[in-house]
Design an enzyme around this catalytic site. Structure first.
Site, PDB file in Angstrom:
ATOM      1  N   ASP A 334       0.843  -1.189   0.000  1.00 44.53           N
ATOM      2  CA  ASP A 334       0.000   0.000   0.000  1.00 44.53           C
ATOM      3  C   ASP A 334       0.885   1.249   0.000  1.00 44.53           C
ATOM      4  O   ASP A 334       1.955   1.269   0.621  1.00 44.53           O
ATOM      5  CB  ASP A 334      -0.886  -0.032   1.243  1.00 44.53           C
ATOM      6  N   GLU A 363       1.792  -0.176  -4.978  1.00 42.22           N
ATOM      7  CA  GLU A 363       0.751   0.778  -5.374  1.00 42.22           C
ATOM      8  C   GLU A 363       1.413   2.082  -5.793  1.00 42.22           C
ATOM      9  O   GLU A 363       1.897   2.852  -4.961  1.00 42.22           O
ATOM     10  CB  GLU A 363      -0.217   1.044  -4.223  1.00 42.22           C
TER      11      GLU A 363
END
Length: 620
Positions: A334, A363
């Site tokens: 993330d 990400e």
């Protein structure tokens, strides 16, 4: 304006090898100006950014003629350098006139780091665990966060602020790991080879991006043993599991920060004597601290703090290692841009030590080869950091074309990515049409945008009209066809294949519509999944565009002697695509667009239609 024919980095007459190169490569470069323009001298200027802006100038002697073009050539030796090289050219004439060509990017990566191919070859399915499947209505008593549970599976997620003006995301639906295991046969029927889970660890919020305990599966999802069982059952069906690693921030409600005092041990919010206190940066303890994007419920972590690095990465029983040993096959990181390069590098190394075939996906929303975050050029794709990225540029370019843009711009956007990324990273991209952070793809394609100008209540209540839905389905089938035929892992957000609708969070996070699925779309996704699983060209084949103009996009994927063509028309009028083979050489996969006995070399594409065609084996 510079004549583009002088140098085209995608033309092998001008540059070889193509695109990014491993360290140690000598890159052959040739300028091709018109002889009539009278250029007599050329120089290459190369700026090695990761060597403190070191600059090399290399003469480019005249090396001959090609028709009416002079040739000036040289080789750029990358040596042991790893990083970005920014190179440009200068042409000069005897009369003193000079021409400067624009600076270009050359990505030089560490070729010693290999990337396991399994992720990029197969289909990925993204699950938000609370919303996919439940086996019973759970009792939230005693669980962290003061949760409530919807009794009806098809109720609306809470989106209105509470009495304090907050949307706290404490309403749960009770999806579980057992529910996912119950549906593994369904996922296998879609051709899924990787399950990517949004966070599964204990957390107060239903999305679980504010981790409360990295060591424990959220009890509403099940137990740590349930996770191991799920991984084993998935692997028995040829499906791997990827976990979401949220390591830049944690939950205000957590073992570590313990902002509400739920946990018995001292958190950083209770005492400076807490072992977790050094993990955070307090401007004024205990209530002023760094938080992700200033959201108080997500305190940011100091990823350089030694104890934290040991806990997450370096320790023998670190979080990264233990969950790979428990059955996971990789991590999606993330907000990877907000993790230091050194942290990612250590994480990558630890993951490979724990499981040599582990894959790390980051990400990143832009071109990750040249991303600057917090003033630092990132090393995401240079080797030993991230194996691939979430390919939002693919999604953006595809949506732009489907909603009336030019297929040529899609090709240009994707060729820029292909040129800048190491080949393994390009083929290991996570190609999503929708995620938990974007509106549902069917809604976007049906209404033509995110309707941000409408009220939140309007977006909460809106459902596609029959006309909007019919248009959205046709466009989605085209989008999925391109997605499943393109290099990188086609990644389906749970329920997109079933026709789920919704704008932004939480409307894009409704529950999977079991019993109310769109049968037409599911059949389409199953056919695409079967093609992706069975056809080597779609898994690992080279990419070549045969048409990319206006409404028409067509490209081939070739592996050894096997070639598959994807041809699509996003317009409202019929279109024609000239095939790279005669019609007699075509084997249909999803349909037969023409009689293979006619010899016709042109395929007629009806409006909003796409075909996947295979060159018949053994025919030249």
């Amino acid at each position: 304006m510079t004549d583009p024919s002088i140098f085209n980095a995608r033309d092998p007459r001008c540059k070889t090898p193509y695109g990014a190169v491993p360290s140690g490569t000598r890159v052959a470069l040739t300028l091709r100006p018109r002889r009539a323009d009278g250029w007599s001298r050329a120089v290459l200027r190369a700026r090695f950014e990761f060597r403190g802006e070191e600059i090399a100038e290399v003469p480019m002697p005249w090396t001959g003629l090609d028709g009416d073009r002079d040739l000036f050539s040289c080789a750029l030796d990358t040596g042991d350098y790893v990083g970005l090289v920014w190179y440009s050219f200068r042409l000069e004439r005897l009369d003193g006139k000079a021409l400067e060509l624009p600076e270009r990017q050359l990505t030089v990566y560490d070729g010693a780091h290999s990337v396991p191919a399994w992720f990029g070859e197969g289909v990925t399915y993204q699950i938000l665990p609370d919303r996919f499947r439940r086996t019973c209505v759970p009792d939230p008593a005693g669980m962290v966060g003061g949760r409530s549970v919807h009794t009806g599976w098809f109720e609306e997620p809470v989106w209105r602020p509470d009495a304090r003006g907050e949307v706290r995301n404490r309403d749960f639906f009770g999806g579980s790991l057992a529910g996912v295991e119950e549906k593994l046969d369904y996922l296998q029927s879609l051709g899924v080879e990787t399950l990517y889970f949004c966070p599964i660890f204990e957390a107060a919020e239903n999305h679980r991006y504010g981790t409360a305990d990295y060591e424990r599966v959220d009890p509403m999802l099940g137990s740590n043993e349930d996770f191991q069982d799920l991984c084993a059952a998935a692997r028995a069906r040829g499906i791997r599991v990827m976990l979401d690693g949220v390591f830049n921030h944690q939950g205000f409600v957590s073992r570590y920060f313990n902002g509400d005092g739920f946990y018995p041990e001292l958190g950083a919010h209770q005492s400076k004597a807490s072992p977790y206190y050094p993990w955070y940066h307090f401007n004024r303890w205990p209530d002023q601290y760094d938080a992700w994007w200033g959201i108080y419920s997500l305190p940011a972590v100091n990823e350089s703090q030694e104890d934290y690095v040991d806990y997450i990465i370096e320790g023998e029983d670190s979080i990264v290692r233990r969950w790979l040993r428990a059955g996971a096959d990789g991590w999606r990181l993330d907000v990877a841009d907000e993790l230091p390069d050194a942290f990612i590098e250590k994480l990558h190394r630890a993951a490979r030590e724990a499981k040599p075939e582990a894959v790390i996906i980051g990400e990143v929303w832009e071109d990750g080869s040249n991303k600057i975050a917090y003033g630092v050029r990132r090393r995401h794709l240079l080797g030993g950091h991230l194996d691939g990225l979430m390919n939002y540029p693919f999604r953006n370019a595809l949506l732009a074309w489907l909603l009336g843009g030019d297929a040529g711009q899609f090709r240009e956007s994707m060729e820029t990515i292909r040129e800048n990324y190491p080949p393994a990273a390009f083929y290991s991209a996570m190609n999503s049409l929708g995620t938990h952070d974007t509106p549902r793809i069917l809604t976007l394609l049906g209404v033509g945008g995110d309707c941000g100008g409408e009220s939140k209540q309007w977006r909460a209540e809106h459902r596609l009209s029959p006309e909007e839905r019919a248009l959205g389905v046709r466009r989605l089938k085209l989008a999925a066809l391109v997605q499943y035929a393109f290099p990188g892992s086609p990644t389906t957000y749970y329920g997109d294949e079933a026709g789920m609708e919704g704008f932004e969070d939480p409307f894009n996070r409704r529950t999977y519509p079991w019993g109310e699925e769109d049968a037409e779309l599911i059949a389409w996704y199953r056919a695409l999944g079967k093609a992706r699983r069975e056809l080597a060209p779609l898994r690992r084949g080279a990419l070549c565009y045969t048409a990319a103009e206006g409404d028409v996009l067509a490209f081939t994927r070739t592996w050894e002697e096997d070639t598959v063509l994807c041809a699509c028309n996003a317009g409202r009028e019929r279109a024609r695509v000239t095939l790279p083979w005669s019609a007699a050489e075509i084997g249909g996969l999803l349909c037969f667009p023409t009689d293979p006995d006619t010899g016709e070399a042109v395929v007629e594409l009806p409006p909003l239609t796409g075909y996947l065609l295979r060159k018949s084996p053994g025919r030249e």
